[in-house]
Motif scaffolding. Sequence first.
Motif, PDB file in Angstrom:
ATOM      1  N   LYS A 278       0.858  -1.178   0.000  1.00 41.32           N
ATOM      2  CA  LYS A 278       0.000   0.000   0.000  1.00 41.32           C
ATOM      3  C   LYS A 278       0.896   1.230   0.000  1.00 41.32           C
ATOM      4  N   LYS A 279       0.391   2.307  -0.559  1.00 43.82           N
ATOM      5  CA  LYS A 279       1.142   3.553  -0.634  1.00 43.82           C
ATOM      6  C   LYS A 279       0.386   4.647   0.085  1.00 43.82           C
ATOM      7  N   GLU A 280       1.115   5.383   0.879  1.00 47.11           N
ATOM      8  CA  GLU A 280       0.571   6.567   1.536  1.00 47.11           C
ATOM      9  C   GLU A 280       1.466   7.730   1.159  1.00 47.11           C
ATOM     10  N   LYS A 281       0.966   8.559   0.243  1.00 44.44           N
ATOM     11  CA  LYS A 281       1.755   9.640  -0.336  1.00 44.44           C
ATOM     12  C   LYS A 281       2.976   9.032  -1.024  1.00 44.44           C
ATOM     13  N   GLU A 282       4.182   9.332  -0.561  1.00 43.68           N
ATOM     14  CA  GLU A 282       5.399   8.829  -1.200  1.00 43.68           C
ATOM     15  C   GLU A 282       5.939   7.569  -0.517  1.00 43.68           C
ATOM     16  N   GLN A 283       5.253   7.087   0.503  1.00 38.43           N
ATOM     17  CA  GLN A 283       5.794   5.987   1.293  1.00 38.43           C
ATOM     18  C   GLN A 283       5.143   4.654   0.921  1.00 38.43           C
ATOM     19  N   VAL A 284       5.934   3.580   1.071  1.00 33.55           N
ATOM     20  CA  VAL A 284       5.511   2.241   0.693  1.00 33.55           C
ATOM     21  C   VAL A 284       5.471   1.336   1.918  1.00 33.55           C
ATOM     22  N   TYR A 285       4.400   0.543   2.057  1.00 34.77           N
ATOM     23  CA  TYR A 285       4.261  -0.399   3.161  1.00 34.77           C
ATOM     24  C   TYR A 285       3.886  -1.768   2.588  1.00 34.77           C
ATOM     25  N   ILE A 286       4.485  -2.828   3.134  1.00 33.03           N
ATOM     26  CA  ILE A 286       4.240  -4.195   2.647  1.00 33.03           C
ATOM     27  C   ILE A 286       2.935  -4.749   3.217  1.00 33.03           C
ATOM     28  N   LEU A 287       2.119  -5.344   2.332  1.00 32.55           N
ATOM     29  CA  LEU A 287       0.905  -6.035   2.757  1.00 32.55           C
ATOM     30  C   LEU A 287       1.062  -7.556   2.632  1.00 32.55           C
ATOM     31  N   ASP A 288       1.769  -8.000   1.601  1.00 32.64           N
ATOM     32  CA  ASP A 288       1.913  -9.439   1.337  1.00 32.64           C
ATOM     33  C   ASP A 288       3.348  -9.725   0.921  1.00 32.64           C
ATOM     34  N   LYS A 289       4.200 -10.047   1.895  1.00 33.06           N
ATOM     35  CA  LYS A 289       5.617 -10.298   1.602  1.00 33.06           C
ATOM     36  C   LYS A 289       5.815 -11.552   0.771  1.00 33.06           C
ATOM     37  N   LYS A 290       5.051 -12.593   1.060  1.00 35.27           N
ATOM     38  CA  LYS A 290       5.184 -13.837   0.292  1.00 35.27           C
ATOM     39  C   LYS A 290       4.804 -13.620  -1.164  1.00 35.27           C
ATOM     40  N   GLY A 291       3.798 -12.815  -1.382  1.00 34.50           N
ATOM     41  CA  GLY A 291       3.373 -12.515  -2.755  1.00 34.50           C
ATOM     42  C   GLY A 291       4.456 -11.765  -3.517  1.00 34.50           C
ATOM     43  N   LEU A 292       5.129 -10.832  -2.853  1.00 35.47           N
ATOM     44  CA  LEU A 292       6.218 -10.109  -3.492  1.00 35.47           C
ATOM     45  C   LEU A 292       7.390 -11.041  -3.807  1.00 35.47           C
ATOM     46  N   ALA A 293       7.663 -11.950  -2.867  1.00 34.00           N
ATOM     47  CA  ALA A 293       8.805 -12.864  -3.046  1.00 34.00           C
ATOM     48  C   ALA A 293       8.630 -13.766  -4.257  1.00 34.00           C
ATOM     49  N   CYS A 294       7.400 -14.015  -4.654  1.00 32.43           N
ATOM     50  CA  CYS A 294       7.149 -14.881  -5.814  1.00 32.43           C
ATOM     51  C   CYS A 294       7.732 -14.301  -7.108  1.00 32.43           C
ATOM     52  N   PHE A 295       7.968 -13.008  -7.119  1.00 35.73           N
ATOM     53  CA  PHE A 295       8.492 -12.364  -8.328  1.00 35.73           C
ATOM     54  C   PHE A 295       9.988 -12.592  -8.518  1.00 35.73           C
TER      55      PHE A 295
END
Length: 212
Positions: free
Chosen positions: A193-210
Amino acid sequence: MHRLRDFFFFEELDETHFRELEKISKVVHYKKGSIAFFEGEEAASLFILIEGVLQVYKTDRKGNRIILHHFFPKTMVAEFANLEHIPFPASAEFETDGAAVIIDYPKFEEKFLSHPTVSKLLIKSLTKKIKYLENVIDNNIVMNSTARVAKFICEHENDIHKLKKRQIAADLNMTPETLSRILKKFVTLNLIKKEKEQVYILDKKGLACFYE
């Protein structure tokens, strides 16, 4: 100085040696935008980042800034310059308010470098830098842009919200526009998720699949 107790470099020092270390050290606080050291400056101090985000960069002949790396606490920075007795090979600027422990290197070399534990840990610190360089090479040759962004976000989970998009793009050697497209894709997939210019992880396992 008590914050250095859990820094891997000094965790094995006994109380006597730690007190000696305190005598040749000081904590310096920096404001956002402050320069920690300049390229070509004498490396007379051992620099340990304990707070904030530090950007290390070089400047080309046209005055353009080339981002080499972002350091996060607790990290020893540019120790190779100290060991080799050469000037700092790059400049460093704080991208947030921060602090560092500054250690008088000539005295450190005299009093601590012959200590087996310190020598071993200094090698460990340099090894971390080598692994980082190997990672940079691997990322830029093997991985596509999407995989590189996913891996960067996962590896910097605790600090990613401190970085702006332009900082991440510079680290990954891509344009801010390319990074924005990839981040938008991850948002759509509910991975971040993004809040203004900042990034926060919601699904780390999903990202790792890439990238795994």
